[in-house]
Design an enzyme around this catalytic site. Sequence first.
Site, PDB file in Angstrom:
ATOM      1  N   ASN A 187       0.875  -1.177   0.000  1.00 18.58           N
ATOM      2  CA  ASN A 187       0.000   0.000   0.000  1.00 18.58           C
ATOM      3  C   ASN A 187       0.910   1.225   0.000  1.00 18.58           C
ATOM      4  OD1 ASN A 187      -1.774   2.060   0.447  1.00 18.58           O
ATOM      5  ND2 ASN A 187      -2.424   1.399   2.494  1.00 18.58           N
ATOM      6  N   LYS A 195       0.139   4.198  -0.265  1.00 23.45           N
ATOM      7  CA  LYS A 195      -0.498   5.398   0.324  1.00 23.45           C
ATOM      8  C   LYS A 195      -0.241   6.604  -0.596  1.00 23.45           C
ATOM      9  CE  LYS A 195      -0.213   3.237   4.802  1.00 23.45           C
ATOM     10  NZ  LYS A 195      -0.143   3.372   6.254  1.00 23.45           N
ATOM     11  N   HIS A 233      -9.481   1.112   4.912  1.00 23.44           N
ATOM     12  CA  HIS A 233      -8.197   1.317   5.588  1.00 23.44           C
ATOM     13  C   HIS A 233      -8.401   2.266   6.766  1.00 23.44           C
ATOM     14  CE1 HIS A 233      -4.108   2.601   6.376  1.00 23.44           C
ATOM     15  NE2 HIS A 233      -3.747   1.450   5.827  1.00 23.44           N
ATOM     16  N   GLU A 283      -6.834   4.740   7.705  1.00 18.70           N
ATOM     17  CA  GLU A 283      -6.708   6.171   7.372  1.00 18.70           C
ATOM     18  C   GLU A 283      -7.987   6.686   6.728  1.00 18.70           C
ATOM     19  OE1 GLU A 283      -2.962   5.600   5.374  1.00 18.70           O
ATOM     20  OE2 GLU A 283      -2.155   5.037   7.329  1.00 18.70           O
ATOM     21  N   GLU A 309      -5.269  -4.817  10.644  1.00 16.57           N
ATOM     22  CA  GLU A 309      -4.258  -3.779  10.862  1.00 16.57           C
ATOM     23  C   GLU A 309      -4.574  -3.039  12.161  1.00 16.57           C
ATOM     24  OE1 GLU A 309      -2.203  -2.486   6.945  1.00 16.57           O
ATOM     25  OE2 GLU A 309      -3.967  -1.255   7.198  1.00 16.57           O
ATOM     26  N   GLY A 314       2.487   2.582  10.784  1.00 15.93           N
ATOM     27  CA  GLY A 314       3.400   3.708  10.598  1.00 15.93           C
ATOM     28  C   GLY A 314       4.115   4.127  11.869  1.00 15.93           C
ATOM     29  N   SER A 353       3.526  -1.883  10.387  1.00 13.59           N
ATOM     30  CA  SER A 353       4.972  -1.900  10.628  1.00 13.59           C
ATOM     31  C   SER A 353       5.635  -3.236  10.295  1.00 13.59           C
ATOM     32  CB  SER A 353       5.285  -1.479  12.077  1.00 13.59           C
ATOM     33  OG  SER A 353       4.859  -0.135  12.293  1.00 13.59           O
TER      34      SER A 353
HETATM   35  P1  13P Z   1       3.108   0.590   7.695  1.00 19.24           P
HETATM   36  O1  13P Z   1       3.624  -0.704   7.128  1.00 19.24           O
HETATM   37  O2  13P Z   1       3.825   1.795   7.163  1.00 19.24           O
HETATM   38  O3  13P Z   1       2.999   0.547   9.183  1.00 19.24           O
HETATM   39  O4  13P Z   1       1.613   0.748   7.142  1.00 19.24           O
HETATM   40  C1  13P Z   1       0.733  -0.309   7.268  1.00 19.24           C
HETATM   41  C2  13P Z   1      -0.483  -0.019   6.489  1.00 19.24           C
HETATM   42  O5  13P Z   1      -1.270   0.826   6.849  1.00 19.24           O
HETATM   43  C3  13P Z   1      -0.690  -0.759   5.234  1.00 19.24           C
HETATM   44  O6  13P Z   1      -1.966  -0.555   4.750  1.00 19.24           O
END
Ligand code: 13P
Length: 251
Positions: free
Chosen positions: A9, A11, A95, A97, A168, A174, A213
């Site tokens: 992803n 982002k 997601h 976010e 997640e 993150g 992560s």
């Molecule tokens: P990170 O791997 O940067 O923690 O992000 C995970 C994520 O949100 C994947 O969709």
Amino acid sequence: MRRPLVAGNWKMNGTREGVVALIEGIKAGLGDTNADVLVCPPAIFIDSVGSLLEGSQVKLGAQNICQEAESGAYTGELSAAMLTEFGCSYAIIGHSERRHVYGEADKLVAERVAAAVSGNVTPIFCIGELLEEREKGTTEQVIAQQLDAVLKLDNGVALLKETVLAYEPVWAIGTGKTASPEQAQAVHAFIRSHLAKQDEALAVGIKIIYGGSVNAANAENLLGMPDIDGGLIGGASLKVNDFLAICKAAG
Ligand code: 13P
């Protein structure tokens, strides 16, 4: 057997040049793998990444999808019809976010899952608890509620049979603070037990990937757990060698 899936992803990251380097690096280094490998670039790069991926085993996905399948007055959205025309076979949906920064609620997320399936796009349906919910001991309740939003649709079980789930934990995204393999495994096992109350075959067959992560160093332990079928990778999917190492750990 559930075939592993590693999904990047990206982002809101990438430039014209950077995207070419990333895809060329992944294609050159992937080699034989038993995992499905997927990249989900920002929408503006879907077309160019699709062209770069032609003839490769790496699949293409989007970071969201509209709850309406075709076209219409939905500013800022992309439909399943558009995504499939441009070669996307997957879409990340719900997601954290989208849920927590943009306020997408369970009902809308469930409608997006339904639209994806009816438009031949495989949803990567994301669920996960906030830190305060984990600390209060309500992780399972939160996960159950997020799953139930789809399960209570008329064809909920059938929809989930066409879906990949991504667990997640929001506190691990993150932050560099990953769930331990045992913590992640416990939630994945809970998800299967919750789904088994509706349909045993669904619970056994559904792919549940972990995100939060994941990196080159921790992937093997996380992805080695019995109910973890791959990873949804954020930051580490932007670095060729890290992403390839995670793909290797999965396949
Ligand atoms: P990170 O791997 O940067 O923690 O992000 C995970 C994520 O949100 C994947 O969709």
